[in-house]
Design an enzyme around this catalytic site. Structure first.
Site, PDB file in Angstrom:
ATOM      1  N   ARG A  53      41.702  68.856  14.988  1.00 26.72           N
ATOM      2  CA  ARG A  53      40.744  69.760  15.629  1.00 26.72           C
ATOM      3  C   ARG A  53      40.542  71.071  14.868  1.00 26.72           C
ATOM      4  O   ARG A  53      39.401  71.491  14.643  1.00 26.72           O
ATOM      5  CB  ARG A  53      41.205  70.112  17.064  1.00 26.72           C
ATOM      6  CG  ARG A  53      40.860  69.083  18.094  1.00 26.72           C
ATOM      7  CD  ARG A  53      41.963  69.003  19.119  1.00 26.72           C
ATOM      8  NE  ARG A  53      43.134  68.465  18.469  1.00 26.72           N
ATOM      9  CZ  ARG A  53      43.362  67.156  18.343  1.00 26.72           C
ATOM     10  NH1 ARG A  53      42.548  66.302  18.880  1.00 26.72           N
ATOM     11  NH2 ARG A  53      44.428  66.713  17.695  1.00 26.72           N
ATOM     12  N   THR A  54      41.645  71.714  14.510  1.00 25.83           N
ATOM     13  CA  THR A  54      41.496  73.057  13.932  1.00 25.83           C
ATOM     14  C   THR A  54      40.751  72.975  12.606  1.00 25.83           C
ATOM     15  O   THR A  54      39.789  73.712  12.366  1.00 25.83           O
ATOM     16  CB  THR A  54      42.884  73.712  13.755  1.00 25.83           C
ATOM     17  OG1 THR A  54      43.575  73.624  14.999  1.00 25.83           O
ATOM     18  CG2 THR A  54      42.762  75.167  13.341  1.00 25.83           C
ATOM     19  N   LYS A  82      53.736  71.528  -8.336  1.00 25.70           N
ATOM     20  CA  LYS A  82      54.320  71.948  -9.623  1.00 25.70           C
ATOM     21  C   LYS A  82      55.163  73.208  -9.456  1.00 25.70           C
ATOM     22  O   LYS A  82      55.594  73.790 -10.440  1.00 25.70           O
ATOM     23  CB  LYS A  82      53.193  72.224 -10.626  1.00 25.70           C
ATOM     24  CG  LYS A  82      52.244  71.066 -10.845  1.00 25.70           C
ATOM     25  CD  LYS A  82      51.073  71.525 -11.732  1.00 25.70           C
ATOM     26  CE  LYS A  82      49.848  70.667 -11.508  1.00 25.70           C
ATOM     27  NZ  LYS A  82      48.617  71.335 -11.970  1.00 25.70           N
ATOM     28  N   ARG A 103      46.665  76.829   7.734  1.00 24.68           N
ATOM     29  CA  ARG A 103      47.744  76.362   8.625  1.00 24.68           C
ATOM     30  C   ARG A 103      48.961  76.084   7.761  1.00 24.68           C
ATOM     31  O   ARG A 103      48.848  75.462   6.701  1.00 24.68           O
ATOM     32  CB  ARG A 103      47.351  75.102   9.395  1.00 24.68           C
ATOM     33  CG  ARG A 103      48.539  74.518  10.140  1.00 24.68           C
ATOM     34  CD  ARG A 103      48.174  73.377  11.043  1.00 24.68           C
ATOM     35  NE  ARG A 103      47.450  73.842  12.211  1.00 24.68           N
ATOM     36  CZ  ARG A 103      47.132  73.044  13.238  1.00 24.68           C
ATOM     37  NH1 ARG A 103      47.479  71.773  13.216  1.00 24.68           N
ATOM     38  NH2 ARG A 103      46.473  73.520  14.270  1.00 24.68           N
ATOM     39  N   HIS A 131      48.961  80.625  17.359  1.00 27.70           N
ATOM     40  CA  HIS A 131      47.756  79.836  17.070  1.00 27.70           C
ATOM     41  C   HIS A 131      46.591  80.594  17.724  1.00 27.70           C
ATOM     42  O   HIS A 131      46.018  80.154  18.716  1.00 27.70           O
ATOM     43  CB  HIS A 131      47.921  78.431  17.662  1.00 27.70           C
ATOM     44  CG  HIS A 131      46.953  77.411  17.142  1.00 27.70           C
ATOM     45  ND1 HIS A 131      45.845  77.722  16.381  1.00 27.70           N
ATOM     46  CD2 HIS A 131      46.939  76.061  17.294  1.00 27.70           C
ATOM     47  CE1 HIS A 131      45.187  76.608  16.083  1.00 27.70           C
ATOM     48  NE2 HIS A 131      45.834  75.587  16.631  1.00 27.70           N
TER      49      HIS A 131
HETATM   50  N1   CP Z   1      44.906  71.954  18.984  1.00 33.24           N
HETATM   51  C1   CP Z   1      45.195  71.797  17.667  1.00 33.24           C
HETATM   52  O1   CP Z   1      45.648  72.731  16.984  1.00 33.24           O
HETATM   53  O2   CP Z   1      44.941  70.546  17.185  1.00 33.24           O
HETATM   54  P1   CP Z   1      45.163  70.093  15.688  1.00 33.24           P
HETATM   55  O3   CP Z   1      46.663  70.153  15.427  1.00 33.24           O
HETATM   56  O4   CP Z   1      44.613  68.711  15.599  1.00 33.24           O
HETATM   57  O5   CP Z   1      44.456  71.066  14.800  1.00 33.24           O
END
Ligand code: CP
Length: 305
Positions: A53-54, A82, A103, A131
């Site tokens: 999703r993110t 590397k 992320r 998040h």
């Molecule tokens: N909700 C969420 O962060 O989903 P993903 O881990 O798929 O990005």
């Protein structure tokens, strides 16, 4: 209010008015999208940890506004293999793009990236820490479905120890006088430092293990997955996997107006039979990632105020 060049690292960095400004901007973009708003801008999408999703919603958000995307979803295909450091990786991405979405599994890595970069860093999740963009889309979803953010009763269910979406959302809701119920086994309870922070803001909260003890009180039930990847010991994970499984048998024990949210992905804690009920809003919630992330991209690059 000016978000230009701002990093989006933690929900703690937002005042109440700033949270509301992002939601208002998302609403405006959703109701009248400008497909050229980000024309000529490039977003780096650096995902050192899996995501559906993110990553996809950020990339879609950027493209739908006329911007372009570079990046990776698997760091094994990059020069990290590397021995290149995160710092140097960020120093490269800032030269190739106008904004970086990242992320990473290590808590604090987004803050480090923000120190390295001259362009805005948007935290797409750093370990079990924060998040913030998920929280903004959660707030947007709550407001859309309830018509308000103030004074709601919210139950957080599942892995509250490692669930970063819960950590960020609880802090954000503390601006809106929420009544919070933390529903988890003792070993996966909300970390004390979050509870102390909520307590210091005068937020009323309750900790229980049994959902049925509080289910009738709730306006929103925010279910979460047991975060397998964060457990240091797989035996410990197995002890708690499957501890909460929601299905239609919960429905006689909740308000007719209850909405069920989940950041997704789900494993077995939400039965698909719930998807067809009026209570389920978790797919709409994920869809709201588009306007909210469009708003953030446009705000930090200065394309909207
Ligand atoms: N909700 C969420 O962060 O989903 P993903 O881990 O798929 O990005």
């Amino acid at each position: 209010m000016d978000f230009r060049d701002r990093d989006i690292i933690s929900i703690r960095d937002f005042s109440k008015n700033e949270l509301l400004h992002v939601l208002k901007t998302a609403g405006k973009i959703e109701s009248s999208p400008n497909i050229e708003l980000m024309k000529g801008k490039i977003m780096s999408s650096l995902f050192f940890e899996p995501s559906t999703r993110t990553r996809l919603s950020f990339e879609s958000a950027m493209r739908k506004l006329g911007g372009q995307v570079i990046g990776f979803s698997d760091p094994s295909g990059t020069s990290l293999k590397k021995g290149e450091t995160l710092w140097d990786t960020i120093k490269m991405a800032e030269r190739y793009s106008d904004v970086i979405v990242m992320r990473h599994p290590v808590e604090g890595s987004a803050r480090l990236a923000a120190e390295a970069a001259e362009v805005p860093i948007i935290n797409g999740g750093d370990g079990a820490n924060q998040h913030p963009t998920q929280t903004l889309l959660d707030l947007y979803t709550i407001h859309k479905s309830k018509g308000k953010l103030e004074g709601l009763s919210i139950g957080f269910l599942g892995d509250l120890k490692y669930g970063r979406t819960v950590h960020s959302l609880a802090i954000a809701l503390s601006h809106f006088g929420a009544n919070m119920y933390f529903i988890s086994p003792q070993a996966l309870k909300m970390p004390d430092y979050y509870l102390e922070e909520l307590g210091s803001k005068g937020i009323e909260y309750h900790e229980v293990e049994d959902l049925l003890k509080v289910s009738k009180e709730l306006d929103i039930l925010y279910a979460t997955r047991i975060q397998k990847e964060r457990f240091p010991d797989p035996v410990e994970y197995k002890r708690y996997a499957g501890i909460y499984k929601l299905d239609n048998t919960i429905l006689p024990h909740v308000k007719p107006s209850l909405k069920i949210m989940h950041p997704l992905p789900r494993v077995d804690e939400l039965h698909p039979e719930l998807d067809k009920t009026e209570h389920a809003i978790y797919f709409e919630q994920a869809g709201n990632g588009i306007p909210v992330r469009q708003a953030l991209l446009a705000l930090v690059t200065g394309m909207v105020k």
